[in-house]
Design an enzyme around this catalytic site. Structure first.
Site, PDB file in Angstrom:
ATOM      1  N   ASP A   1       0.862  -1.181   0.000  1.00 38.05           N
ATOM      2  CA  ASP A   1       0.000   0.000   0.000  1.00 38.05           C
ATOM      3  C   ASP A   1       0.905   1.240   0.000  1.00 38.05           C
ATOM      4  O   ASP A   1       2.023   1.172  -0.470  1.00 38.05           O
ATOM      5  CB  ASP A   1      -0.965  -0.066   1.192  1.00 38.05           C
ATOM      6  CG  ASP A   1      -2.239   0.726   0.949  1.00 38.05           C
ATOM      7  OD1 ASP A   1      -2.159   1.829   0.398  1.00 38.05           O
ATOM      8  OD2 ASP A   1      -3.331   0.256   1.312  1.00 38.05           O
TER       9      ASP A   1
ATOM     10  N   HIS B   1       2.296   2.149  -3.135  1.00 33.72           N
ATOM     11  CA  HIS B   1       1.370   3.105  -3.731  1.00 33.72           C
ATOM     12  C   HIS B   1       1.878   4.539  -3.652  1.00 33.72           C
ATOM     13  O   HIS B   1       1.128   5.482  -3.867  1.00 33.72           O
ATOM     14  CB  HIS B   1      -0.016   2.977  -3.088  1.00 33.72           C
ATOM     15  CG  HIS B   1      -0.694   1.677  -3.420  1.00 33.72           C
ATOM     16  ND1 HIS B   1      -1.977   1.382  -3.031  1.00 33.72           N
ATOM     17  CD2 HIS B   1      -0.260   0.588  -4.103  1.00 33.72           C
ATOM     18  CE1 HIS B   1      -2.302   0.162  -3.461  1.00 33.72           C
ATOM     19  NE2 HIS B   1      -1.274  -0.334  -4.106  1.00 33.72           N
TER      20      HIS B   1
END
Ligand code: NAG
Length: 393
Positions: A219, A242
């Site tokens: 993430d 991310h």
């Protein structure tokens, strides 16, 4: 005559120096092995860790909790403050979570420092062994909420240096409701497909510096959530992951804003995003202001520069598709590298609250050695130097 005076003087000086060195070495040290911890990877060492903590925490003098080399199996560890003095938490070993993910997955936290005022955590590895938990989530099974690996909540004057965090169930490191926090040379690693394994998550905290470090996870490498203020991030290698994100914001109507954030001298490799501001497309009183993203290198990043104020997965809970979060004073400067998608720069701001004071300066982002494009909506500001892709501002 002069000789006779200086000789005793030298002796006295030596004694003082010796005393100072000795007294600083005399920091009481609470070695977890003394209270029954075993570095064999099998013996449950939770209690000995908590005992060492409570003794160190009660010490009037600056004290150390010491974890020697070895692998220690520990369940949830909550280290409560306030403590009487400064605590040094020195890890030379590895802490591992039980292989059954239910064991730590129910409480939300694996290793938590709460209400501690002066603490330095250094070295060591923590391995939450999250793989079983991720597959439970992927298979849509009945899974616990998941644990964050190392958290600081309501702490002040924190230094975290040289820690390695592997395979967290949930976020790796969180800093919530805390101030004056320095995170140095952290190493974080989880597979790119692991769900919600943010590297560092900051919320309702002020004065957080993250310098040096390598973050590869599933993430955000770093997420700055509501109430993050006075944040400095430099020399971080992010990827896969991310990217470095402000958000998601605007989850709630009454939300603290984010302000005074600098992200500099960092490299993004094969990440989904580079630098991002993300807000829900719904009413909110939140804001983002005074943000600088500069001196950044993007290597094969899907969305190197992105403001997305239309975040609304599955179209749920976003009645008007317009974000109330006000974004102003955001600079993107000296950002170079490659995008894996044609839209290398996307500034998609709220229809009801346009982005203002956006500065684009010296940006060069290419798409597979071809020219890239930009997408800009409801954005105001100015451009200087060479900015590729063009067309914004
Ligand atoms: C902004 O944040 C930086 C880094 O934490 C800090 O040094 C500086 O004082 C802050 N500026 C303001 C105006 O608060």
């Amino acid at each position: 005559m002069a000789k006779n005076i200086s000789f005793p003087l030298v002796i006295i000086l030596f004694s003082i120096v010796f005393f100072l060195i000795n007294s600083s070495n005399a920091m009481p040290s609470f070695n977890v092995q003394r209270y029954g911890a075993r570095g064999d990877g099998r013996t449950d060492s939770t209690k000995p860790f908590l005992t060492a903590w409570s003794l160190a925490c009660r010490s009037r003098a600056r004290a150390m909790v010491y974890i020697p080399r070895g692998t220690y199996l520990v369940r949830n560890l909550v280290f409560w403050g306030p403590c009487k003095s400064h605590i040094t938490f020195k890890i030379d070993g590895t802490l591992v979570a039980p292989s059954n993910y239910w064991s730590i997955g129910n409480s939300g936290y694996w290793i938590l420092f709460a209400k501690v005022n002066r603490i330095s955590v250094s070295g060591g590895t923590i391995d939450a062994r999250g793989a079983g938990y991720w597959s439970c989530r992927k298979n849509g099974g009945h899974c616990p909420q998941g644990a964050r690996s190392m958290s600081f909540s309501w702490c002040n004057n924190v230094r975290l240096s040289g820690l390695t965090s592997l395979n967290s169930q949930n976020m790796h490191v969180t800093v919530h409701h805390s101030s004056n926090v320095r995170i140095q040379n952290i190493r974080i690693r989880a597979p790119s497909g692991s769900p919600n394994t943010d590297g560092i998550h900051v919320q309702s905290s002020s004065g957080v510096t993250i310098s040096g470090g390598t973050i590869a996870t599933g993430d955000d490498c770093i997420a700055l959530s509501q109430g993050s203020r006075n944040i400095w991030i430099e020399r971080v290698n992010c990827g896969p992951g991310h990217g470095i994100s402000i958000g998601s914001l605007g989850d709630y109507v009454n939300e603290e804003g984010v302000q005074n954030v600098t992200v500099t001298s960092s490299v993004f490799t094969k990440t989904q995003n580079g630098v991002r501001i993300k807000t829900w497309a719904r009413p909110s009183r939140g804001f983002v202001r005074n943000v600088v993203f500069r001196n950044l290198i993007m290597r094969n990043v899907d969305n190197p520069v992105i403001i997305d104020q239309n975040y609304c997965p599955n179209g749920r809970g976003c009645p008007r598709q317009s974000s109330g979060v006000k974004i102003s004073g955001v600079t993107f400067a000296n950002i170079k590298g490659t995008s894996t998608t044609p839209i290398a720069m996307k500034l998609d701001c709220s229809r009801s609250n346009h982005c203002t004071g956006i500065r684009l300066q010296d940006i060069r982002l290419t798409y597979m050695r071809r020219s890239s494009a930009s997408y800009c909506r409801n954005v105001h500001g100015r451009r200087s130097g060479v900015v590729i892709p063009r067309n914004c501002l």
